[in-house]
Design an enzyme around this catalytic site. Structure first.
Site, PDB file in Angstrom:
ATOM      1  N   LYS A 201     -20.971 -52.613  -8.131  1.00  0.00           N
ATOM      2  CA  LYS A 201     -19.458 -52.392  -7.975  1.00  0.00           C
ATOM      3  C   LYS A 201     -19.197 -51.525  -9.238  1.00  0.00           C
ATOM      4  O   LYS A 201     -20.240 -51.231  -9.907  1.00  0.00           O
ATOM      5  CB  LYS A 201     -19.084 -53.870  -8.019  1.00  0.00           C
ATOM      6  CG  LYS A 201     -19.212 -54.555  -9.432  1.00  0.00           C
ATOM      7  CD  LYS A 201     -18.468 -55.768  -9.284  1.00  0.00           C
ATOM      8  CE  LYS A 201     -18.240 -56.320 -10.886  1.00  0.00           C
ATOM      9  NZ  LYS A 201     -17.316 -57.705 -10.744  1.00  0.00           N
TER      10      LYS A 201
ATOM     11  N   VAL B 248     -24.307 -63.319 -19.348  1.00  0.00           N
ATOM     12  CA  VAL B 248     -23.505 -64.642 -19.744  1.00  0.00           C
ATOM     13  C   VAL B 248     -23.769 -64.940 -21.260  1.00  0.00           C
ATOM     14  O   VAL B 248     -22.738 -65.219 -21.839  1.00  0.00           O
ATOM     15  CB  VAL B 248     -24.180 -65.920 -18.977  1.00  0.00           C
ATOM     16  CG1 VAL B 248     -23.328 -67.245 -19.218  1.00  0.00           C
ATOM     17  CG2 VAL B 248     -24.055 -65.365 -17.383  1.00  0.00           C
TER      18      VAL B 248
ATOM     19  N   ALA C  36     -12.997 -55.106   3.046  1.00  0.00           N
ATOM     20  CA  ALA C  36     -13.876 -54.750   3.949  1.00  0.00           C
ATOM     21  C   ALA C  36     -14.873 -53.625   3.634  1.00  0.00           C
ATOM     22  O   ALA C  36     -14.387 -52.708   2.813  1.00  0.00           O
ATOM     23  CB  ALA C  36     -13.536 -54.481   5.263  1.00  0.00           C
TER      24      ALA C  36
ATOM     25  N   THR D 198     -27.035 -70.734 -14.532  1.00  0.00           N
ATOM     26  CA  THR D 198     -26.640 -71.154 -13.219  1.00  0.00           C
ATOM     27  C   THR D 198     -28.049 -71.863 -12.818  1.00  0.00           C
ATOM     28  O   THR D 198     -29.020 -71.523 -13.205  1.00  0.00           O
ATOM     29  CB  THR D 198     -26.487 -70.131 -12.225  1.00  0.00           C
ATOM     30  OG1 THR D 198     -25.493 -69.604 -12.560  1.00  0.00           O
ATOM     31  CG2 THR D 198     -26.046 -70.753 -10.932  1.00  0.00           C
TER      32      THR D 198
ATOM     33  N   ARG E 111     -28.626 -54.883  -9.381  1.00  0.00           N
ATOM     34  CA  ARG E 111     -29.133 -56.095  -8.813  1.00  0.00           C
ATOM     35  C   ARG E 111     -28.570 -56.175  -7.289  1.00  0.00           C
ATOM     36  O   ARG E 111     -27.340 -56.373  -7.351  1.00  0.00           O
ATOM     37  CB  ARG E 111     -29.068 -57.201  -9.555  1.00  0.00           C
ATOM     38  CG  ARG E 111     -30.254 -57.371 -10.729  1.00  0.00           C
ATOM     39  CD  ARG E 111     -30.177 -58.481 -11.691  1.00  0.00           C
ATOM     40  NE  ARG E 111     -28.672 -58.186 -12.435  1.00  0.00           N
ATOM     41  CZ  ARG E 111     -28.305 -59.304 -13.294  1.00  0.00           C
ATOM     42  NH1 ARG E 111     -29.201 -60.365 -13.307  1.00  0.00           N
ATOM     43  NH2 ARG E 111     -27.388 -59.151 -13.944  1.00  0.00           N
TER      44      ARG E 111
ATOM     45  N   LYS F 251     -19.181 -74.566  -8.789  1.00  0.00           N
ATOM     46  CA  LYS F 251     -19.747 -72.922  -9.138  1.00  0.00           C
ATOM     47  C   LYS F 251     -20.368 -72.598  -8.089  1.00  0.00           C
ATOM     48  O   LYS F 251     -20.086 -71.510  -7.734  1.00  0.00           O
ATOM     49  CB  LYS F 251     -20.719 -73.158 -10.479  1.00  0.00           C
ATOM     50  CG  LYS F 251     -21.552 -71.766 -10.372  1.00  0.00           C
ATOM     51  CD  LYS F 251     -21.116 -70.708 -11.492  1.00  0.00           C
ATOM     52  CE  LYS F 251     -21.984 -69.306 -11.254  1.00  0.00           C
ATOM     53  NZ  LYS F 251     -21.701 -68.483 -12.242  1.00  0.00           N
TER      54      LYS F 251
ATOM     55  N   CYS G 201     -25.226 -62.605  -8.371  1.00  0.00           N
ATOM     56  CA  CYS G 201     -24.853 -63.679  -7.838  1.00  0.00           C
ATOM     57  C   CYS G 201     -24.505 -64.157  -6.463  1.00  0.00           C
ATOM     58  O   CYS G 201     -25.241 -65.156  -5.921  1.00  0.00           O
ATOM     59  CB  CYS G 201     -23.508 -64.182  -8.695  1.00  0.00           C
ATOM     60  SG  CYS G 201     -23.436 -65.788  -9.704  1.00  0.00           S
TER      61      CYS G 201
ATOM     62  N   PHE H  11     -17.733 -68.189 -14.526  1.00  0.00           N
ATOM     63  CA  PHE H  11     -17.196 -67.665 -13.477  1.00  0.00           C
ATOM     64  C   PHE H  11     -16.739 -66.356 -13.651  1.00  0.00           C
ATOM     65  O   PHE H  11     -15.992 -65.492 -12.965  1.00  0.00           O
ATOM     66  CB  PHE H  11     -15.859 -68.335 -12.802  1.00  0.00           C
ATOM     67  CG  PHE H  11     -16.231 -69.690 -12.563  1.00  0.00           C
ATOM     68  CD1 PHE H  11     -16.774 -70.244 -11.324  1.00  0.00           C
ATOM     69  CD2 PHE H  11     -15.818 -70.782 -13.446  1.00  0.00           C
ATOM     70  CE1 PHE H  11     -16.866 -71.302 -11.090  1.00  0.00           C
ATOM     71  CE2 PHE H  11     -16.401 -72.168 -13.102  1.00  0.00           C
ATOM     72  CZ  PHE H  11     -16.695 -72.323 -11.787  1.00  0.00           C
TER      73      PHE H  11
ATOM     74  N   ASN I  83     -18.774 -69.548  -5.461  1.00  0.00           N
ATOM     75  CA  ASN I  83     -19.464 -68.124  -4.953  1.00  0.00           C
ATOM     76  C   ASN I  83     -19.820 -68.311  -3.610  1.00  0.00           C
ATOM     77  O   ASN I  83     -19.584 -66.891  -2.846  1.00  0.00           O
ATOM     78  CB  ASN I  83     -20.762 -67.890  -5.817  1.00  0.00           C
ATOM     79  CG  ASN I  83     -20.691 -67.599  -7.000  1.00  0.00           C
ATOM     80  OD1 ASN I  83     -19.593 -66.959  -7.489  1.00  0.00           O
ATOM     81  ND2 ASN I  83     -21.482 -67.911  -7.999  1.00  0.00           N
TER      82      ASN I  83
HETATM   83  C1  UDX Z   1     -19.528 -62.859  -8.906  1.00  0.00           C
HETATM   84  C2  UDX Z   1     -18.233 -63.912  -9.138  1.00  0.00           C
HETATM   85  O1  UDX Z   1     -17.165 -63.041  -8.740  1.00  0.00           O
HETATM   86  C3  UDX Z   1     -18.199 -64.579 -10.285  1.00  0.00           C
HETATM   87  O2  UDX Z   1     -17.148 -65.431 -10.564  1.00  0.00           O
HETATM   88  C4  UDX Z   1     -19.511 -65.190 -10.585  1.00  0.00           C
HETATM   89  O3  UDX Z   1     -19.571 -65.664 -12.033  1.00  0.00           O
HETATM   90  C5  UDX Z   1     -20.547 -64.382 -10.653  1.00  0.00           C
HETATM   91  O4  UDX Z   1     -20.650 -63.446  -9.383  1.00  0.00           O
HETATM   92  P1  UDX Z   1     -19.866 -60.591  -9.717  1.00  0.00           P
HETATM   93  O5  UDX Z   1     -21.194 -60.528  -9.350  1.00  0.00           O
HETATM   94  O6  UDX Z   1     -19.562 -59.857 -10.995  1.00  0.00           O
HETATM   95  O7  UDX Z   1     -19.133 -61.889  -9.817  1.00  0.00           O
HETATM   96  O8  UDX Z   1     -18.965 -59.571  -8.746  1.00  0.00           O
HETATM   97  P2  UDX Z   1     -17.828 -59.603  -7.865  1.00  0.00           P
HETATM   98  O9  UDX Z   1     -16.622 -59.024  -8.348  1.00  0.00           O
HETATM   99  O10 UDX Z   1     -17.553 -61.002  -7.415  1.00  0.00           O
HETATM  100  O11 UDX Z   1     -18.158 -58.830  -6.558  1.00  0.00           O
HETATM  101  C6  UDX Z   1     -19.374 -59.163  -5.889  1.00  0.00           C
HETATM  102  C7  UDX Z   1     -19.625 -58.126  -4.632  1.00  0.00           C
HETATM  103  O12 UDX Z   1     -18.722 -58.234  -3.726  1.00  0.00           O
HETATM  104  C8  UDX Z   1     -19.542 -56.595  -5.132  1.00  0.00           C
HETATM  105  O13 UDX Z   1     -20.720 -55.933  -4.688  1.00  0.00           O
HETATM  106  C9  UDX Z   1     -18.153 -56.114  -4.537  1.00  0.00           C
HETATM  107  O14 UDX Z   1     -18.114 -54.805  -4.344  1.00  0.00           O
HETATM  108  C10 UDX Z   1     -18.010 -57.059  -3.340  1.00  0.00           C
HETATM  109  N1  UDX Z   1     -16.798 -57.395  -2.857  1.00  0.00           N
HETATM  110  C11 UDX Z   1     -16.006 -57.835  -3.585  1.00  0.00           C
HETATM  111  C12 UDX Z   1     -16.279 -56.780  -1.509  1.00  0.00           C
HETATM  112  O15 UDX Z   1     -17.189 -56.319  -0.777  1.00  0.00           O
HETATM  113  N2  UDX Z   1     -15.196 -57.179  -1.219  1.00  0.00           N
HETATM  114  C13 UDX Z   1     -14.219 -57.738  -1.842  1.00  0.00           C
HETATM  115  O16 UDX Z   1     -13.050 -57.815  -1.650  1.00  0.00           O
HETATM  116  C14 UDX Z   1     -14.649 -58.206  -3.114  1.00  0.00           C
END
Ligand code: UDX
Length: 482
Positions: free
Chosen positions: A325, A11, A256, A120, A332, A208, A264, A153, A212
């Site tokens: 991802k 951040v 899925a 946060t 983490r 926020k 987060c 976000f 989430n």
């Molecule tokens: C998240 C929030 O999206 C963001 O707004 C906040 O500030 C921080 O946390 P982030 O942790 O970077 O962001 O990842 P995000 O893109 O939200 O994905 C989180 C997890 O969900 C990943 O493991 C991703 O693979 C999974 N995911 C996401 C799914 O399994 N299915 C989906 O449709 C979308």
């Protein structure tokens, strides 16, 4: 504006670099040893697309500097941002770091400056923030300053884009009787042209949290929908495509698979359930969100075991992807770690490959017995089964027909519904994913039951066009940095 940003994690560093890029004079403060030297050399401590270039350019232009501590810069700052970590690394909060930071910084800020917290925070901390700052200012006989929170976000892998073009800016007012702080922040974020939502600090913080929690719930909903699709012979991608055209629902965060990881979403869900429970408030929906998410990892392992004939002892299983991802090197709460551990405990020989060197190395330090391969081909070589964990472009665009000769077995479990199961089957693989229909090979054959799940699709998806909105909205995140 002159800005000092405390904490150079995801951040803080993204904020510091992008604010400097808008022409502000920014100093990033970081106490972790070695990190400042790295940053001064233009090397970022984590992978985030586009960030290295912004840091390097703004260092060269003199608009961005890094330091372990600041004196004159702090006293001269118009805005001081706090972006230090608040996770304890075990799914809980730790507020010691932010407290020490506030005690150090607040007494030295100019009376004309604004304090902005981007970390946060636990809701109870937000409620006491203004009083805490007032006490510290009073102890140093300094006048009170505006105190705002400014939750972020940003998504990892898209952080630069999200900082520059956020859907909204949320400003939470803890103390700002004359709106001086608000005016500064409105001006600061003008380059985004994004809507600014001004709220009380506690509401900003909960918005926020709410965002989430809702995103996490959407994912668990999609995962439960996928289980129903398996039960009734539906295809979750098609079903979501049909739902996504409804503007009230939308198509995002309904993909899925093995569920959500990262710093987060898992943390915010589990902390909320725990904090509410301790206060005697029931949160059955959020508890179920967490439960479904954990269950998905077990389902993935179960798929691999079943397709391997019920026993993976001595089987070489290649796990593709370790990060939570694509487009990040962050491990983490990555599902890969628990999945690898479960498979190793079941006696499998687990070899993982991830395009990020740092993630490969770190995973071996976390999961005892995990081996890593330096390339995709080496991971596939001699594998009895493959499990796709992270939908990196390299895996999705791979010509899977080449894997047939490399592998010993022919099992592929797709934990992100990201591979083309029709092509995999055509290439000779036995494949399984989450809630995707296994169509009958001929019109005459009956629809398969979930137990008969391990064969493949015959024809191209009839509602591919209808899925366009869903596909665009969920567009696999690697496409993502503008
Ligand atoms: C998240 C929030 O999206 C963001 O707004 C906040 O500030 C921080 O946390 P982030 O942790 O970077 O962001 O990842 P995000 O893109 O939200 O994905 C989180 C997890 O969900 C990943 O493991 C991703 O693979 C999974 N995911 C996401 C799914 O399994 N299915 C989906 O449709 C979308």
């Amino acid at each position: 504006m002159r800005i000092v940003v405390y904490g150079q994690g995801y951040v803080g560093l993204v904020s510091a670099a992008c604010l400097a890029d808008w022409g502000n004079d920014v100093v990033g403060v970081e106490k972790q040893s070695g990190r400042v030297e790295m940053l001064r050399d233009g090397r970022t401590p984590f992978f985030e697309p586009g960030l290295d270039d912004i840091v390097t350019e703004n260092l060269a232009a003199g608009r961005l500097r890094f330091s372990e501590s600041v004196d004159q810069e702090l006293e001269a700052a118009d805005i001081v941002m706090i972006a230090v970590g608040t996770h304890d690394g075990h799914g809980g909060w730790q507020t010691q770091t932010i407290l020490s930071c506030l005690y150090e910084v607040v007494p030295r800020m100019s009376a004309a400056a604004t304090l902005v917290v981007r970390s946060t925070l636990p809701p109870s901390f937000v409620r006491n923030l203004s009083r805490l700052v007032a006490d510290v200012r009073a102890q140093s006989s300094s006048p009170m300053i505006p105190v705002l929170i400014n939750p972020e976000f940003t998504r990892e892998g898209r952080a630069v884009h999200d900082f520059r073009s956020p859907d909204r800016i949320v400003l939470g007012v803890a103390h700002d009787p004359f709106e001086r702080g608000l005016a500064q922040l409105r001006a600061l974020y003008e380059p985004t042209h994004s809507p600014v939502v001004e709220l009380a600090a506690i509401d900003a913080s909960l918005s926020k949290l709410g965002a989430n929690l809702f995103l996490a719930t959407k994912i668990s909903f999609a995962n439960e929908l996928a289980a129903l699709c398996d039960l009734w012979g539906g295809d979750v991608d098609e079903v979501v495509a049909g739902m996504a055209h409804d503007a009230r629902i939308g198509g995002q965060f309904l993909r899925a698979g093995i569920g959500f990881g990262g710093s987060c979403l898992p943390h915010q869900v589990s902390m909320t359930v725990q904090a509410a429970c301790e206060a005697g408030v029931e949160t059955p929906l959020l508890a179920a969100t967490e439960q479904v998410n954990r269950h998905q990892r077990d389902v993935f392992v179960k798929h691999l075991v079943e397709l391997s004939g019920g026993d993976v002892r001595g089987h070489r299983i290649a796990l593709l992807g370790l990060t939570f991802k694509p487009n990040t090197d962050d491990l983490r709460e990555a599902p890969s770690l628990t999945i690898a551990d479960s498979l190793i405990r079941l006696g499998a020989d687990v070899v993982a490959y991830d395009p990020m060197d740092r993630a490969r190395y770190a995973a071996t330090q976390i999961v005892p017995g995990l081996q890593v391969a330096p390339t995709l081909r080496e991971a596939l070589s001699g594998a009895d089964a493959v499990g796709l964990i992270t939908e990196w472009r390299e895996f999705v665009q791979f010509d899977w027909s080449q894997a047939v000769d490399l592998m010993r077995g022919s099992v592929v479990v797709d934990g992100r519904n990201a591979l083309d199961s029709r092509r995999l089957t055509a290439a000779g693989f036995t494949t399984r994913s989450f809630g995707r229909r296994i169509e009958p090979k001929t019109q005459e054959e009956p629809i398969v039951t979930p137990e008969q799940h391990a064969f493949s699709v015959g024809a191209a998806s009839p509602s591919l066009a209808a899925g366009a909105v869903y596909a665009r909205d969920t567009a696999l995140e690697w496409e993502g940095t503008e």
